[in-house]
Design a protein around this motif. Sequence first.
Motif, short mmCIF file in Angstrom:
data_model
loop_
_atom_site.label_atom_id
_atom_site.label_comp_id
_atom_site.label_asym_id
_atom_site.label_seq_id
_atom_site.Cartn_x
_atom_site.Cartn_y
_atom_site.Cartn_z
N ALA A 63 6.10 9.72 -11.31
CA ALA A 63 4.72 9.52 -11.76
C ALA A 63 4.00 8.52 -10.85
O ALA A 63 4.59 7.53 -10.41
CB ALA A 63 4.69 9.02 -13.20
N SER A 64 2.74 8.79 -10.60
CA SER A 64 1.92 7.90 -9.78
C SER A 64 1.60 6.62 -10.54
O SER A 64 1.26 6.66 -11.72
CB SER A 64 0.61 8.62 -9.42
N ILE A 65 1.68 5.50 -9.83
CA ILE A 65 1.32 4.21 -10.42
C ILE A 65 -0.18 4.14 -10.66
O ILE A 65 -0.64 3.59 -11.66
CB ILE A 65 1.75 3.04 -9.49
N GLY A 66 -0.94 4.72 -9.77
CA GLY A 66 -2.39 4.71 -9.91
C GLY A 66 -2.93 3.31 -10.10
O GLY A 66 -2.58 2.39 -9.36
N TYR B 133 4.49 7.08 -21.68
CA TYR B 133 5.73 7.51 -21.04
C TYR B 133 5.45 8.22 -19.73
O TYR B 133 4.47 8.95 -19.61
CB TYR B 133 6.53 8.44 -21.96
N GLY B 134 6.34 7.97 -18.75
CA GLY B 134 6.20 8.62 -17.46
C GLY B 134 7.56 8.89 -16.86
O GLY B 134 8.57 8.34 -17.30
N ILE B 135 7.59 9.75 -15.86
CA ILE B 135 8.82 10.04 -15.14
C ILE B 135 8.81 9.27 -13.83
O ILE B 135 7.79 8.75 -13.40
CB ILE B 135 8.98 11.56 -14.91
N GLU C 165 0.81 -1.21 0.00
CA GLU C 165 0.00 0.00 0.00
C GLU C 165 0.85 1.27 0.00
O GLU C 165 0.37 2.33 -0.39
CB GLU C 165 -0.95 -0.02 1.19
N ASP C 166 2.12 1.16 0.40
CA ASP C 166 3.00 2.32 0.44
C ASP C 166 3.65 2.62 -0.91
O ASP C 166 4.33 3.62 -1.06
CB ASP C 166 4.08 2.12 1.50
N ILE C 167 3.43 1.78 -1.91
CA ILE C 167 4.02 1.99 -3.24
C ILE C 167 3.07 2.86 -4.06
O ILE C 167 1.98 2.43 -4.43
CB ILE C 167 4.26 0.64 -3.96
N GLU C 168 3.50 4.09 -4.32
CA GLU C 168 2.64 5.03 -5.03
C GLU C 168 3.21 5.53 -6.35
O GLU C 168 2.46 5.95 -7.22
CB GLU C 168 2.34 6.23 -4.13
N THR C 169 4.55 5.51 -6.51
CA THR C 169 5.17 6.06 -7.71
C THR C 169 6.10 5.02 -8.35
O THR C 169 6.43 4.01 -7.74
CB THR C 169 6.01 7.31 -7.37
N ILE C 170 6.54 5.33 -9.55
CA ILE C 170 7.53 4.48 -10.21
C ILE C 170 8.78 4.40 -9.34
O ILE C 170 9.35 3.33 -9.17
CB ILE C 170 7.86 5.03 -11.62
N GLU C 171 9.18 5.50 -8.80
CA GLU C 171 10.35 5.55 -7.93
C GLU C 171 10.19 4.60 -6.73
O GLU C 171 11.14 3.91 -6.34
CB GLU C 171 10.58 6.98 -7.46
#
Length: 87
Positions: free
Chosen positions: A70-73, A65-67, A28-34
Motif C-alpha cells: 500500500a502507498s504511504i501517500g 488496514y493496508g497491505i 523521497e524514495d519511500i512510497e509504500t509500507i514495504e
Amino acid sequence: MPRSLNIIYFSWVRERLGMDQEQVTLGEDIETIEDVLTMLSNRGAQYAELFSDIGKLRFALDQDYGIATASIGSARELAIFPPVTGG
C-alpha cells in the motif's frame, strides 16, 4: 520536503523493539509500507530480524488496514501489529 511518519508498534512487535512508537523521516524514495519496513530493517539486526517475514505482520495507515504494498501517500501514522486472534 521531508515527510515524517509516526510508527506505532503493538504486541510482540513492541516488546521486541522495546518501544511503543517512534517518529521517522521518510526519504523521497519511500512510497509504500514495504519501503518503510526496508528502511527500518537497514537500521540494524533487531529491525531486520523483526521485519524479515512481513507475512506475520499486519498494518494500518491512519487507522485503515493496508497491505505491505500500500502507498504511504500523505499518511501520518503507520501501525504495525501481529494478526489478531480471538478465543
